[in-house]
Write a protein that holds these residues in place. Structure first.
Motif, mmCIF file in Angstrom:
data_model
loop_
_atom_site.group_PDB
_atom_site.id
_atom_site.type_symbol
_atom_site.label_atom_id
_atom_site.label_comp_id
_atom_site.label_asym_id
_atom_site.label_seq_id
_atom_site.Cartn_x
_atom_site.Cartn_y
_atom_site.Cartn_z
ATOM 1 N N TYR A 128 -3.980 -7.325 7.208
ATOM 2 C CA TYR A 128 -2.622 -7.066 6.713
ATOM 3 C C TYR A 128 -1.630 -7.873 7.548
ATOM 4 C CZ TYR A 128 -4.649 -3.186 4.149
ATOM 5 O OH TYR A 128 -5.409 -2.437 3.298
ATOM 6 N N LEU A 165 0.305 -2.354 5.103
ATOM 7 C CA LEU A 165 -0.323 -1.251 5.834
ATOM 8 C C LEU A 165 0.781 -0.276 6.245
ATOM 9 C CD1 LEU A 165 -3.047 -0.232 6.937
ATOM 10 C CD2 LEU A 165 -2.524 -1.415 9.076
ATOM 11 N N LEU A 182 -6.167 6.425 -2.549
ATOM 12 C CA LEU A 182 -5.732 5.333 -1.676
ATOM 13 C C LEU A 182 -6.634 5.206 -0.453
ATOM 14 C CD1 LEU A 182 -1.966 6.282 -1.759
ATOM 15 C CD2 LEU A 182 -2.964 4.272 -2.838
ATOM 16 N N LYS A 183 -6.679 4.000 0.088
ATOM 17 C CA LYS A 183 -7.450 3.748 1.308
ATOM 18 C C LYS A 183 -6.656 4.251 2.512
ATOM 19 C CE LYS A 183 -10.484 1.779 4.042
ATOM 20 N NZ LYS A 183 -11.827 2.354 4.165
ATOM 21 N N HIS A 238 -7.868 -5.632 9.731
ATOM 22 C CA HIS A 238 -8.077 -5.351 8.312
ATOM 23 C C HIS A 238 -7.371 -6.342 7.380
ATOM 24 C CE1 HIS A 238 -10.193 -1.738 9.461
ATOM 25 N NE2 HIS A 238 -9.154 -1.298 10.126
ATOM 26 N N TRP A 254 5.337 6.099 2.022
ATOM 27 C CA TRP A 254 4.132 5.684 1.283
ATOM 28 C C TRP A 254 4.310 5.980 -0.210
ATOM 29 C CZ3 TRP A 254 -1.564 7.319 2.904
ATOM 30 C CH2 TRP A 254 -2.456 6.346 2.427
ATOM 31 N N GLN A 288 1.251 -2.738 -3.241
ATOM 32 C CA GLN A 288 -0.151 -2.525 -2.846
ATOM 33 C C GLN A 288 -0.149 -2.002 -1.417
ATOM 34 O OE1 GLN A 288 -2.476 -6.229 -3.289
ATOM 35 N NE2 GLN A 288 -0.595 -7.062 -4.157
ATOM 36 N N THR A 289 -0.665 -0.817 -1.236
ATOM 37 C CA THR A 289 -0.590 -0.208 0.098
ATOM 38 C C THR A 289 -1.922 0.417 0.510
ATOM 39 O OG1 THR A 289 0.086 1.897 -0.841
ATOM 40 C CG2 THR A 289 1.856 0.415 -0.163
ATOM 41 N N ALA A 290 -2.098 0.511 1.812
ATOM 42 C CA ALA A 290 -3.141 1.351 2.400
ATOM 43 C C ALA A 290 -2.487 2.054 3.580
ATOM 44 C CB ALA A 290 -4.326 0.506 2.869
ATOM 45 N N ALA A 308 -3.791 10.683 0.672
ATOM 46 C CA ALA A 308 -4.528 9.481 0.242
ATOM 47 C C ALA A 308 -5.561 9.832 -0.827
ATOM 48 C CB ALA A 308 -5.200 8.835 1.453
ATOM 49 N N TYR A 368 -7.090 4.189 6.676
ATOM 50 C CA TYR A 368 -7.827 3.851 7.895
ATOM 51 C C TYR A 368 -7.469 4.892 8.969
ATOM 52 C CZ TYR A 368 -8.162 -0.770 5.676
ATOM 53 O OH TYR A 368 -8.397 -1.803 4.809
#
Lengths: 300, 66
Positions: A150, A51, A103-104, A148, A64, A73-75, A98, A106
């Motif tokens: 992470y 995250l 990309l996700k 979430h 990022w 693998q990132t959000a 994003a 939040y």
């Protein structure tokens, strides 16, 4: 000025490395520094989702981008501080970043949890906005990561941020802060996620240059509450020192991490509990964030 | 040349050819605290700029107490 690697025209001079790089070789240099940080401090593996806390500024979006380009693998997590147009614009930068990469992201509103946006929190507490802001960010980053799923949060703190924080801690001999200053803070409780700073080897100039050369649209304007912040005064002092003696910031921070921090680490003996109100980790009965929310409720 | 400064945003008109490091000295700006941008390129301190150039001097310092 020529690139150290290919002798083509340089885009950036790095005096502390006695080198200059063209755009492609600077980007290569930058990513190697990030990879070195991740490897040296075992920040995360390729199998772990990460995250990334993003603010819309150069550092977090550069981070990022670099993690993505390296295949992680990132959000993203954006914390909406409710600071007038500044927050709206910085949120838009994160959303655009994003969305353009699929990309996700939040988004959490600080006001939903603490009871008011940061400008009102500042009025309620009569303390510098940066203090309540930092406390809220650390709390919400950890909570969002847990919610979430992470195990690790990565932040965009750079060499200048870390050197300025260390300078402030030493100037005031904040003995409790020194052991916690690290590029990677492991999880010391089931409800505390790992916090890592993969940009700690890179200066602000370098993160800004990377963001620009990668075409990242970041918010250049500063937070209106940062005017007069002590940490910025410390950065200015360190910048003058760096100008006279390139490498000073690097030597100050890396010398501390390699030689001094282990001694301070031995002093730390903290018992962690869960806050009786919210269940997040604290050293007391009620965590600092819940106390802050109480003060806000009394005044807003 | 037109020089765009940020935080707060303002513009200056500077005439005559000079190196970027000389321009920054005149503006009392430490070279390590800004990117000097011309179009889509970054300029190093030894780059020569002249009357027809439009430059952005973009600060890199960020952050508050958190």
């Amino acid at each position: 000025m020529k690139c150290k690697k290919c002798a083509g025209p340089a885009a950036l001079e790095l005096r502390r490395h006695n080198a200059a790089f063209c755009s492609p070789h600077f980007i290569e240099f930058f990513r190697k520094q990030v990879a070195e940080a991740i490897h040296k401090h075992r920040m995360f593996t390729r199998d772990e989702p990460i995250l990334v806390a993003v603010s819309g500024g150069k550092d977090s979006l550069a981070l990022w981008d670099a993690l993505l380009e390296d295949g992680y693998q990132t959000a993203g997590l954006y914390l909406d501080l409710g600071i007038f147009d500044y927050s709206q614009e910085s949120k838009a930068k994160c959303e655009a970043f994003a969305a353009s990469r699929g990309l996700k992201l939040y988004v959490e509103r600080v006001a939903d949890t603490v009871g008011a946006p940061i400008p009102d929190v500042q009025k309620a507490t009569r303390r510098p906005a940066c203090s309540a802001c930092g406390l809220s960010k650390r709390y919400l980053m950890n909570r969002a990561a847990l919610e979430h799923g992470y195990a690790v949060v990565a932040t965009g703190h750079n060499l200048d941020d870390e050197a300025a924080t260390l300078f402030g801690s030493v100037l005031n001999w904040q003995m409790e802060a020194l052991p916690r200053q690290s590029p990677a803070l492991p999880s010391s409780h089931p409800k505390l996620v790992r916090r890592v700073k993969p940009l700690y080897r890179l200066s602000e100039l370098e993160t800004a240059a990377y963001a620009f050369l990668r075409g990242i649209d970041y918010i250049v304007e500063e937070c209106p509450f940062s005017t007069g912040a002590t940490s910025l005064a410390h950065k200015e002092l360190l910048n003058r020192l760096e100008e006279a003696s390139p490498g000073s910031k690097h030597n100050f921070l890396f010398g501390f991490l390699d030689k001094a921090r282990p001694a301070f680490e031995r002093l730390e003996d903290v018992v962690l509990k869960e806050c009786s109100r919210c269940g997040q980790v604290t050293t007391g009965e009620i965590c600092a964030f819940c106390k802050l929310a109480d003060r806000v409720k009394q005044h807003v | 040349m037109r020089v765009i400064l940020r935080n707060p945003r303002r513009e200056l008109e500077v005439s005559g050819k000079r190196r970027v490091k000389e321009l920054l000295l005149e503006l009392h700006v430490l070279p390590s605290t800004v990117l000097v941008i011309r179009g889509d390129e970054l300029l190093t301190g030894d780059a020569v700029v002249g009357d027809d150039d439009v430059l952005e001097v973009r600060p890199v310092m960020s952050g508050g107490g958190a």
